[in-house]
Design a protein around this motif. Structure first.
Motif, PDB file in Angstrom:
ATOM      1  N   ASP A 116      58.865  49.003  30.101  1.00  0.00           N
ATOM      2  CA  ASP A 116      57.477  49.417  30.313  1.00  0.00           C
ATOM      3  C   ASP A 116      56.948  50.073  29.039  1.00  0.00           C
ATOM      4  O   ASP A 116      57.623  50.904  28.422  1.00  0.00           O
ATOM      5  N   ALA A 117      55.719  49.726  28.673  1.00  0.00           N
ATOM      6  CA  ALA A 117      55.084  50.328  27.503  1.00  0.00           C
ATOM      7  C   ALA A 117      54.285  51.553  27.924  1.00  0.00           C
ATOM      8  O   ALA A 117      53.740  51.608  29.030  1.00  0.00           O
ATOM      9  N   THR A 118      54.214  52.531  27.029  1.00  0.00           N
ATOM     10  CA  THR A 118      53.336  53.682  27.252  1.00  0.00           C
ATOM     11  C   THR A 118      51.892  53.301  26.975  1.00  0.00           C
ATOM     12  O   THR A 118      50.979  53.703  27.697  1.00  0.00           O
ATOM     13  N   VAL A 119      51.694  52.520  25.918  1.00  0.00           N
ATOM     14  CA  VAL A 119      50.363  52.082  25.496  1.00  0.00           C
ATOM     15  C   VAL A 119      50.428  50.626  25.068  1.00  0.00           C
ATOM     16  O   VAL A 119      51.383  50.209  24.398  1.00  0.00           O
ATOM     17  N   THR A 120      49.433  49.856  25.469  1.00  0.00           N
ATOM     18  CA  THR A 120      49.233  48.499  24.971  1.00  0.00           C
ATOM     19  C   THR A 120      47.907  48.458  24.235  1.00  0.00           C
ATOM     20  O   THR A 120      46.884  48.896  24.773  1.00  0.00           O
ATOM     21  N   ILE A 121      47.917  47.955  23.010  1.00  0.00           N
ATOM     22  CA  ILE A 121      46.686  47.796  22.238  1.00  0.00           C
ATOM     23  C   ILE A 121      46.386  46.309  22.145  1.00  0.00           C
ATOM     24  O   ILE A 121      47.193  45.525  21.628  1.00  0.00           O
ATOM     25  N   ALA A 122      45.244  45.899  22.669  1.00  0.00           N
ATOM     26  CA  ALA A 122      44.832  44.506  22.627  1.00  0.00           C
ATOM     27  C   ALA A 122      43.915  44.293  21.432  1.00  0.00           C
ATOM     28  O   ALA A 122      42.874  44.941  21.317  1.00  0.00           O
ATOM     29  N   THR A 123      44.319  43.386  20.543  1.00  0.00           N
ATOM     30  CA  THR A 123      43.522  43.081  19.353  1.00  0.00           C
ATOM     31  C   THR A 123      42.985  41.661  19.412  1.00  0.00           C
ATOM     32  O   THR A 123      42.657  41.068  18.384  1.00  0.00           O
ATOM     33  N   PRO A 156      51.872  40.154  34.247  1.00  0.00           N
ATOM     34  CA  PRO A 156      53.070  40.985  34.059  1.00  0.00           C
ATOM     35  C   PRO A 156      52.892  42.047  32.975  1.00  0.00           C
ATOM     36  O   PRO A 156      53.483  43.132  33.053  1.00  0.00           O
ATOM     37  N   TYR A 157      52.074  41.766  31.974  1.00  0.00           N
ATOM     38  CA  TYR A 157      51.824  42.757  30.921  1.00  0.00           C
ATOM     39  C   TYR A 157      50.967  43.901  31.447  1.00  0.00           C
ATOM     40  O   TYR A 157      51.145  45.052  31.054  1.00  0.00           O
ATOM     41  N   ALA A 158      50.044  43.578  32.336  1.00  0.00           N
ATOM     42  CA  ALA A 158      49.231  44.632  32.952  1.00  0.00           C
ATOM     43  C   ALA A 158      50.085  45.534  33.826  1.00  0.00           C
ATOM     44  O   ALA A 158      49.908  46.761  33.850  1.00  0.00           O
ATOM     45  N   ALA A 159      51.039  44.937  34.540  1.00  0.00           N
ATOM     46  CA  ALA A 159      51.878  45.713  35.451  1.00  0.00           C
ATOM     47  C   ALA A 159      52.829  46.649  34.702  1.00  0.00           C
ATOM     48  O   ALA A 159      53.240  47.680  35.241  1.00  0.00           O
ATOM     49  N   ARG A 160      53.152  46.301  33.454  1.00  0.00           N
ATOM     50  CA  ARG A 160      54.145  47.084  32.713  1.00  0.00           C
ATOM     51  C   ARG A 160      53.613  47.544  31.361  1.00  0.00           C
ATOM     52  O   ARG A 160      54.381  47.808  30.448  1.00  0.00           O
ATOM     53  N   GLY A 161      52.282  47.695  31.285  1.00  0.00           N
ATOM     54  CA  GLY A 161      51.686  47.935  29.980  1.00  0.00           C
ATOM     55  C   GLY A 161      51.182  49.320  29.704  1.00  0.00           C
ATOM     56  O   GLY A 161      50.693  49.596  28.604  1.00  0.00           O
ATOM     57  N   GLY A 162      51.220  50.225  30.693  1.00  0.00           N
ATOM     58  CA  GLY A 162      50.689  51.565  30.463  1.00  0.00           C
ATOM     59  C   GLY A 162      49.193  51.545  30.208  1.00  0.00           C
ATOM     60  O   GLY A 162      48.461  50.691  30.720  1.00  0.00           O
ATOM     61  N   LEU A 163      48.731  52.470  29.393  1.00  0.00           N
ATOM     62  CA  LEU A 163      47.312  52.538  29.033  1.00  0.00           C
ATOM     63  C   LEU A 163      46.947  51.342  28.168  1.00  0.00           C
ATOM     64  O   LEU A 163      47.621  51.059  27.175  1.00  0.00           O
ATOM     65  N   GLU A 185      43.099  46.815  35.455  1.00  0.00           N
ATOM     66  CA  GLU A 185      42.650  47.707  36.523  1.00  0.00           C
ATOM     67  C   GLU A 185      43.016  47.155  37.900  1.00  0.00           C
ATOM     68  O   GLU A 185      43.303  47.915  38.818  1.00  0.00           O
ATOM     69  N   ARG A 186      43.039  45.839  38.032  1.00  0.00           N
ATOM     70  CA  ARG A 186      43.468  45.239  39.301  1.00  0.00           C
ATOM     71  C   ARG A 186      44.930  45.544  39.590  1.00  0.00           C
ATOM     72  O   ARG A 186      45.353  45.621  40.745  1.00  0.00           O
ATOM     73  N   SER A 187      45.700  45.752  38.516  1.00  0.00           N
ATOM     74  CA  SER A 187      47.119  46.094  38.670  1.00  0.00           C
ATOM     75  C   SER A 187      47.343  47.587  38.827  1.00  0.00           C
ATOM     76  O   SER A 187      48.490  48.045  38.895  1.00  0.00           O
ATOM     77  N   GLY A 188      46.259  48.357  38.858  1.00  0.00           N
ATOM     78  CA  GLY A 188      46.364  49.791  39.029  1.00  0.00           C
ATOM     79  C   GLY A 188      46.502  50.564  37.736  1.00  0.00           C
ATOM     80  O   GLY A 188      46.759  51.771  37.754  1.00  0.00           O
ATOM     81  N   GLY A 189      46.313  49.889  36.602  1.00  0.00           N
ATOM     82  CA  GLY A 189      46.443  50.561  35.319  1.00  0.00           C
ATOM     83  C   GLY A 189      45.117  51.085  34.796  1.00  0.00           C
ATOM     84  O   GLY A 189      44.060  50.860  35.382  1.00  0.00           O
ATOM     85  N   ARG A 190      45.192  51.810  33.682  1.00  0.00           N
ATOM     86  CA  ARG A 190      43.990  52.337  33.023  1.00  0.00           C
ATOM     87  C   ARG A 190      43.661  51.454  31.828  1.00  0.00           C
ATOM     88  O   ARG A 190      44.543  51.034  31.081  1.00  0.00           O
ATOM     89  N   ALA A 191      42.375  51.217  31.627  1.00  0.00           N
ATOM     90  CA  ALA A 191      41.925  50.411  30.496  1.00  0.00           C
ATOM     91  C   ALA A 191      40.710  51.079  29.870  1.00  0.00           C
ATOM     92  O   ALA A 191      39.787  51.490  30.578  1.00  0.00           O
ATOM     93  N   ILE A 192      40.714  51.204  28.550  1.00  0.00           N
ATOM     94  CA  ILE A 192      39.557  51.751  27.849  1.00  0.00           C
ATOM     95  C   ILE A 192      39.122  50.766  26.769  1.00  0.00           C
ATOM     96  O   ILE A 192      39.929  50.008  26.222  1.00  0.00           O
ATOM     97  N   SER A 193      37.833  50.788  26.466  1.00  0.00           N
ATOM     98  CA  SER A 193      37.279  49.877  25.471  1.00  0.00           C
ATOM     99  C   SER A 193      37.477  50.427  24.065  1.00  0.00           C
ATOM    100  O   SER A 193      37.954  51.552  23.864  1.00  0.00           O
ATOM    101  N   GLY A 194      37.064  49.639  23.082  1.00  0.00           N
ATOM    102  CA  GLY A 194      37.158  50.049  21.700  1.00  0.00           C
ATOM    103  C   GLY A 194      36.093  51.036  21.259  1.00  0.00           C
ATOM    104  O   GLY A 194      36.069  51.431  20.084  1.00  0.00           O
ATOM    105  N   LEU A 195      35.218  51.473  22.178  1.00  0.00           N
ATOM    106  CA  LEU A 195      34.177  52.426  21.782  1.00  0.00           C
ATOM    107  C   LEU A 195      34.756  53.750  21.275  1.00  0.00           C
ATOM    108  O   LEU A 195      34.222  54.347  20.337  1.00  0.00           O
TER     109      LEU A 195
END
Length: 277
Positions: free
Chosen positions: A182-189, A202-209, A227-237
Motif C-alpha cells: 500500500d502506498a501512502t501517497v500516489t502522485i498522478a502525472t 486496484p491502484y485506488a484501493a491501495r494508493g493512499g492519498l 473516491e469510489r474506493s473510499g480514498g482521498r483525492a486532491i487536484s493540482g490546485l
C-alpha cells in the motif's frame, strides 16, 4: 541588483494559466506595482524570445513545453532544478537567467497540507515531464521506494537513474501488475482527462492519498475512481498555489528560502484568487 518590474508566464498553450491571478494577488498584498502577463511561446521560439527581453524584465514562470529549454538557458540551477533538469522559474538578473524548480516544493507543501508529513512508500502514475518533480518531492518526504506505473515501463528509465542519485529505489511497472504494498501517497502525472478504466481500481484501493496534478477539470476520471474506493483525492490546485508562493519569493528576494513579508496573508490572498475560500 534587480530593478525590473515585468513578469510573465510563458508556455504553449498558456491561455488557461492561473498564474496571472495568483501573482497579481500576491503583489497587491505586498504593495508592489509589478506587471504579470501571459505569453504563448513554443520551444522553437523560446531562445529568441528570451534574448529579446530588455532590462525592464524581472522574471518568468515557465509551463510546458518550456521547462527543459529554460533549464538549458539558465546560468545557474537550484538543487531541485539540477536534479530534475526542469526549470519553471527564471530570475532575470544582470549576470543572466537563474533557474529554479518550484514544482517540487509545491508538491511537498500540498501533501503536508493534507496532514501527511512522511511517505515511506510512494507511487507515481505516468512517466512524463512532471514525474521527475514528483519523485524528488517523494524523496524529500522520506520515500525510499517509489513505484512508477506507466503504459511503457521503459519510459521510466530516467526516473530509475534519478532515484539512484536520490537514494530511492524506483521500480517501473505497467498497469497490468498488481500494486503492492500500500502506498501512502500516489502522485498522478497523467495528461488531463486520462481514463484508465478498470485498471485504475486496484491502484485506488491501495494508493493512499491521490495528488492528481491536473486542475483544469475536476474531478478527473482517476479522482472519481479513487473516491469510489473510499480514498482521498486532491487536484493540482494546491501544488499550483504553493509553487507560485515560492516563485514570488524568488522574484522578490532571489531565493526560495526567504519567506515573504506577511506571507500568511499573501498565501491567503493567492488561495482566494484561485480557490475562492
Amino acid at each position: 541588483m534587480l530593478t525590473g518590474t515585468k513578469l510573465a508566464v510563458w508556455g504553449d498553450p498558456v491561455a488557461h494559466s492561473m498564474s496571472p491571478r495568483l501573482h497579481a494577488a500576491a503583489y497587491r498584498v505586498l504593495g508592489l506595482d509589478w506587471e504579470y502577463d501571459r505569453r504563448r511561446i513554443d520551444e522553437a521560439s523560446f531562445d529568441d524570445a528570451l534574448a529579446g527581453l530588455d532590462d525592464g524584465w524581472r522574471g518568468l514562470s515557465l509551463t510546458m513545453p518550456l521547462k527543459r529549454s529554460a533549464a538549458a538557458a539558465a546560468r545557474s540551477l537550484d538543487e531541485r532544478a539540477r536534479l530534475t533538469g526542469a526549470v519553471n522559474t527564471l530570475l532575470l538578473a544582470d549576470d543572466g537567467p537563474h533557474g529554479f524548480n518550484t514544482d517540487v516544493g509545491g508538491l511537498v507543501a500540498t501533501i503536508r497540507e493534507q496532514g501527511v508529513d512522511e511517505v515511506p512508500f510512494g507511487r507515481i502514475l505516468g512517466a512524463g515531464a512532471t514525474a521527475g518533480s514528483a519523485l524528488v518531492a517523494l524523496a524529500e518526504l522520506g520515500a525510499r521506494r517509489v513505484d512508477v506505473i506507466a503504459r511503457r515501463p521503459e519510459a521510466a528509465d530516467p526516473l530509475v537513474a534519478l532515484g539512484e542519485a536520490l537514494g530511492v529505489d524506483v521500480e517501473p511497472a505497467d498497469f497490468a501488475r498488481a500494486p503492492s504494498p500500500d502506498a501512502t501517497v500516489t502522485i498522478a502525472t497523467l495528461p488531463g482527462g486520462t481514463d484508465l478504466g478498470a485498471s485504475a481500481d486496484p491502484y485506488a484501493a491501495r494508493g493512499g492519498l491521490l495528488v492528481d496534478v491536473v486542475y483544469g477539470s475536476w474531478p478527473t476520471p482517476l479522482a472519481t475512481t479513487w473516491e469510489r474506493s473510499g480514498g482521498r483525492a486532491i487536484s493540482g490546485l494546491g501544488m499550483l498555489l504553493h509553487q507560485a508562493v515560492l516563485q514570488v519569493r524568488v522574484f522578490v528576494s532571489g531565493s526560495t528560502e526567504l519567506a515573504l513579508t506577511d506571507e500568511p496573508r499573501v498565501l491567503a490572498a493567492m488561495r482566494e484568487a484561485v480557490m475562492g475560500d
